[in-house]
Design a protein around this motif. Structure first.
Motif, PDB file in Angstrom:
ATOM      1  N   GLY A   5     -62.947 -24.141 -47.613  1.00 12.76           N
ATOM      2  CA  GLY A   5     -63.858 -23.278 -46.811  1.00 12.76           C
ATOM      3  C   GLY A   5     -63.773 -22.185 -47.476  1.00 12.76           C
ATOM      4  O   GLY A   5     -64.697 -21.170 -47.234  1.00 12.76           O
TER       5      GLY A   5
ATOM      6  N   LYS B 298     -51.108 -25.989 -42.433  1.00 12.93           N
ATOM      7  CA  LYS B 298     -51.767 -25.899 -41.327  1.00 12.93           C
ATOM      8  C   LYS B 298     -51.954 -26.954 -40.576  1.00 12.93           C
ATOM      9  O   LYS B 298     -51.335 -26.876 -39.221  1.00 12.93           O
ATOM     10  CB  LYS B 298     -53.187 -25.886 -41.928  1.00 12.93           C
TER      11      LYS B 298
ATOM     12  N   ASN C  45     -65.268 -26.870 -39.321  1.00 11.05           N
ATOM     13  CA  ASN C  45     -66.202 -25.834 -39.623  1.00 11.05           C
ATOM     14  C   ASN C  45     -67.288 -25.983 -40.308  1.00 11.05           C
ATOM     15  O   ASN C  45     -67.145 -26.386 -41.656  1.00 11.05           O
ATOM     16  CB  ASN C  45     -65.233 -24.492 -40.427  1.00 11.05           C
TER      17      ASN C  45
ATOM     18  N   ASN D 299     -60.861 -27.030 -39.885  1.00  7.30           N
ATOM     19  CA  ASN D 299     -60.934 -27.285 -41.240  1.00  7.30           C
ATOM     20  C   ASN D 299     -62.315 -27.271 -41.742  1.00  7.30           C
ATOM     21  O   ASN D 299     -63.247 -27.586 -40.993  1.00  7.30           O
ATOM     22  CB  ASN D 299     -60.350 -28.606 -41.449  1.00  7.30           C
ATOM     23  N   ASN D 300     -62.541 -26.918 -42.810  1.00  5.30           N
ATOM     24  CA  ASN D 300     -63.808 -27.177 -43.413  1.00  5.30           C
ATOM     25  C   ASN D 300     -64.263 -28.565 -43.563  1.00  5.30           C
ATOM     26  O   ASN D 300     -63.679 -29.614 -43.652  1.00  5.30           O
ATOM     27  CB  ASN D 300     -63.948 -26.426 -45.010  1.00  5.30           C
TER      28      ASN D 300
ATOM     29  N   THR E 180     -62.874 -30.236 -46.694  1.00  5.94           N
ATOM     30  CA  THR E 180     -61.595 -30.488 -46.580  1.00  5.94           C
ATOM     31  C   THR E 180     -61.302 -31.848 -46.015  1.00  5.94           C
ATOM     32  O   THR E 180     -60.397 -32.477 -46.500  1.00  5.94           O
ATOM     33  CB  THR E 180     -60.842 -29.276 -45.819  1.00  5.94           C
TER      34      THR E 180
HETATM   35  C1  FMN Z   1     -66.599 -14.027 -43.456  1.00  5.49           C
HETATM   36  C2  FMN Z   1     -66.128 -15.222 -43.325  1.00  5.49           C
HETATM   37  C3  FMN Z   1     -67.023 -16.341 -43.479  1.00  5.49           C
HETATM   38  C4  FMN Z   1     -66.465 -17.725 -43.655  1.00  5.49           C
HETATM   39  N1  FMN Z   1     -67.354 -18.880 -43.488  1.00  5.49           N
HETATM   40  C5  FMN Z   1     -66.848 -19.904 -43.723  1.00  5.49           C
HETATM   41  C6  FMN Z   1     -67.957 -21.298 -43.495  1.00  5.49           C
HETATM   42  O1  FMN Z   1     -68.919 -21.049 -43.446  1.00  5.49           O
HETATM   43  N2  FMN Z   1     -67.222 -22.363 -43.460  1.00  5.49           N
HETATM   44  C7  FMN Z   1     -65.914 -22.630 -43.892  1.00  5.49           C
HETATM   45  O2  FMN Z   1     -65.476 -23.680 -43.733  1.00  5.49           O
HETATM   46  N3  FMN Z   1     -64.901 -21.747 -43.834  1.00  5.49           N
HETATM   47  C8  FMN Z   1     -65.506 -20.204 -43.702  1.00  5.49           C
HETATM   48  N4  FMN Z   1     -64.675 -19.219 -43.757  1.00  5.49           N
HETATM   49  C9  FMN Z   1     -63.202 -19.434 -44.071  1.00  5.49           C
HETATM   50  C10 FMN Z   1     -62.444 -19.937 -42.490  1.00  5.49           C
HETATM   51  O3  FMN Z   1     -62.021 -18.486 -42.102  1.00  5.49           O
HETATM   52  C11 FMN Z   1     -61.224 -20.680 -42.405  1.00  5.49           C
HETATM   53  O4  FMN Z   1     -60.551 -20.371 -43.712  1.00  5.49           O
HETATM   54  C12 FMN Z   1     -61.684 -22.258 -42.822  1.00  5.49           C
HETATM   55  O5  FMN Z   1     -62.512 -22.691 -42.139  1.00  5.49           O
HETATM   56  C13 FMN Z   1     -60.568 -23.117 -42.919  1.00  5.49           C
HETATM   57  O6  FMN Z   1     -60.619 -24.369 -43.276  1.00  5.49           O
HETATM   58  P1  FMN Z   1     -60.121 -24.954 -44.607  1.00  5.49           P
HETATM   59  O7  FMN Z   1     -58.412 -24.497 -44.626  1.00  5.49           O
HETATM   60  O8  FMN Z   1     -60.357 -26.622 -44.537  1.00  5.49           O
HETATM   61  O9  FMN Z   1     -60.698 -24.254 -45.824  1.00  5.49           O
HETATM   62  C14 FMN Z   1     -65.317 -17.555 -43.717  1.00  5.49           C
HETATM   63  C15 FMN Z   1     -64.222 -16.865 -43.919  1.00  5.49           C
HETATM   64  C16 FMN Z   1     -64.762 -15.532 -43.694  1.00  5.49           C
HETATM   65  C17 FMN Z   1     -63.850 -14.381 -43.828  1.00  5.49           C
END
Ligand code: FMN
Ligand code: SF4
Length: 454
Positions: free
Chosen positions: A126, A135, A151, A263-264, A267
């Motif tokens: 993400g 996590k 996410n 999670n994204n 991911t």
């Molecule tokens: C401003 C901002 C926007 C974000 N947008 C997204 C997004 O659109 N999709 C996403 O998966 N993570 C986004 N993130 C990161 C998420 O906060 C988070 O780290 C993520 O969903 C965790 O999933 P992962 O560990 O599988 O990457 C964003 C973070 C910030 C600071």
């Protein structure tokens, strides 16, 4: 289904508050936070994200402009209601092209799942790159009931990869999600999906129905910061999408106060492939801008931008003036960095990072200051305004860059540096913390463009 009403007028907002027996201002502040709640449902939107801007979108945009519609491979993009003008095409490769059939993840013991994820070295796709097994371990260590959220907000300009996954491999995503649900011992889960992804919405809902899963698709309303995980939780709970102070982290206290795994999309797809045992380290790269065949391509983690463009995206269509390696917050780099592996370590030497792996190529004819100005405008418009350095800093820096474009200086170099430092150190979420990066990159790699500040 798309939302049935819009715009939510002040009268409608008041009626809603009266019906729910809550303060009228409470509903109004939520409605005014989300841009799409203030538009008719069938509005025509013109994307003005950096790649679309570079391709002349502003000449047709007028009042219909929106930040980024997440279809940078089709730039310049217009959306008419739910329809993306020009039609959705996919230029892709690798596992995204394999048949998408419903499949169960192998039923492994939780410890075995953690070991496989750790051995694979999987980190979140993400943008933040947090180790996935850590996590998962943290969420399972908290007492139930727990929650799992995907996410799928994908708001970072240039990033289109999760859309490709949801349109082409929704069942593979669900396979990873089922593994996460079993691991967390939950029967119900959520997908937070950006509103502009109509095709993803349809295909995902079809796949969920086919599997008979209790997975709810929650549709966003046009706010980039709602992709930040704690802002997403606020949004899902019906408030303005403003990031929370941490600790507690979502793993401890997330949706409705419950331990929550977020999670994204990508991911979870890698999780499914790792648990199947057929994963080679790779990630999905979104490639757009001045290239022959923009799209989303699976490639190794240490690929270079030049390799991506040459081997997958149809070559450069112009002399390169600058490129963005991983989304707006990842930075802006000169052509000399096209041969740098797009890894965290290699890019950190250039003051940048791989972010959400969204490579955007800009031609030499598109001024670097214009690219920087558009990037800062995006951050200023999307800041949730909760903390002062981000709220004021991004607006001030956008103004400074616009002045520089006209050869003037609105601030001294020392003042700009002070602002950048304050934003990076004291903003409470990644938006404010990362927005100094592109400014610092331009100051370092194109010092002549900042000379007027001295
Ligand atoms: C401003 C901002 C926007 C974000 N947008 C997204 C997004 O659109 N999709 C996403 O998966 N993570 C986004 N993130 C990161 C998420 O906060 C988070 O780290 C993520 O969903 C965790 O999933 P992962 O560990 O599988 O990457 C964003 C973070 C910030 C600071
Ligand atoms: S850094 Fe910006 S977007 Fe993040 S919480 Fe603060 S004001 Fe909101």
């Amino acid at each position: 289904m798309r939302r049935g009403v819009g715009p939510i007028t002040p009268e409608l907002s008041d009626a809603l508050a009266d019906h729910m027996n809550i303060r009228r201002g409470e509903v109004h502040e939520v409605v005014s936070f989300y841009s799409f709640l203030q538009e008719p449902v069938d509005v025509v939107r013109v994307c003005t994200g950096p790649v679309c801007d570079c391709m002349g979108a502003k000449t047709v945009a007028g009042e219909l402009a929106v930040a980024c519609l997440g279809h940078c491979d089709l730039a310049p993009v217009v959306m008419d209601g739910d329809d993306v003008r020009g039609g959705v095409t996919h230029r892709t490769n690798g596992f995204l092209l394999e048949p998408d059939e419903p499949r169960d993840p192998p039923a492994l013991e939780p410890d075995e799942v953690l070991t496989r994820l750790e051995d694979a070295g999987l980190t979140g796709m993400g943008g933040a790159g947090f180790p996935t097994h850590r996590k998962w371990y943290a969420v399972r260590g908290e007492p139930g009931p727990r929650v799992v959220i995907v996410n799928a907000d994908e708001g970072e300009p240039g990033t289109i990869k999760d859309r490709y996954v949801m349109e082409l491999r929704p069942h593979l995503l669900l396979e990873g999600l089922i593994a996460a649900m079993r691991f967390c011992e939950v029967d119900e889960a959520y997908v937070y999906l950006r509103e502009e992804y109509a095709t993803s919405r349809v295909r995902l809902r079809e796949a969920i129905a086919e599997r008979g899963l209790d997975v709810h698709v929650v549709v966003g309303a046009g706010s980039y910061v709602c992709g930040e995980e704690s802002a997403m939780l606020e949004s899902m709970e019906g408030r303005r999408g403003m990031p929370r102070l941490r600790p507690p982290f979502p793993a401890q206290k997330g949706y409705l106060g419950r331990p929550t795994l977020i999670n994204n999309v990508e991911t979870l797809v890698h999780v499914a492939r790792i648990l199947r045992g057929d994963w080679q380290p790779s990630r999905l790269w979104s490639v757009s801008g001045a290239v022959g065949e923009p799209g989303c391509f699976e490639a190794p983690l240490d690929v270079t931008a030049r390799q991506l463009v040459a081997e997958h995206a149809g070559g450069f269509t112009a002399d390169v003036g600058a490129f963005v390696p991983g989304g707006a917050a990842s930075g802006i780099l000169p052509p000399a960095a096209l041969d740098v592996p797009l890894t965290r370590d290699a890019l950190s030497e250039w003051g940048s990072g791989p972010g959400s792996a969204a490579v955007q190529i800009f031609p030499a004819t598109y001024p670097v200051l214009r690219l920087l100005g558009e990037t800062m405008r995006f951050f200023a418009e999307e800041s949730c305004q909760k903390c002062t350095p981000c709220r004021i800093g991004n607006r001030a820096l956008h103004h400074v860059v616009e002045e520089l474009e006209h050869g003037r200086a609105a601030m001294s170099r020392e003042k700009v540096d002070e602002w950048l430092e304050a934003m990076g150190q004291t903003s409470i979420c990644g938006l404010g913390q990362a927005s100094p990066i592109p400014v610092r990159n331009v100051a370092r790699h194109w010092p002549e463009l900042m000379e007027a500040l001295r």
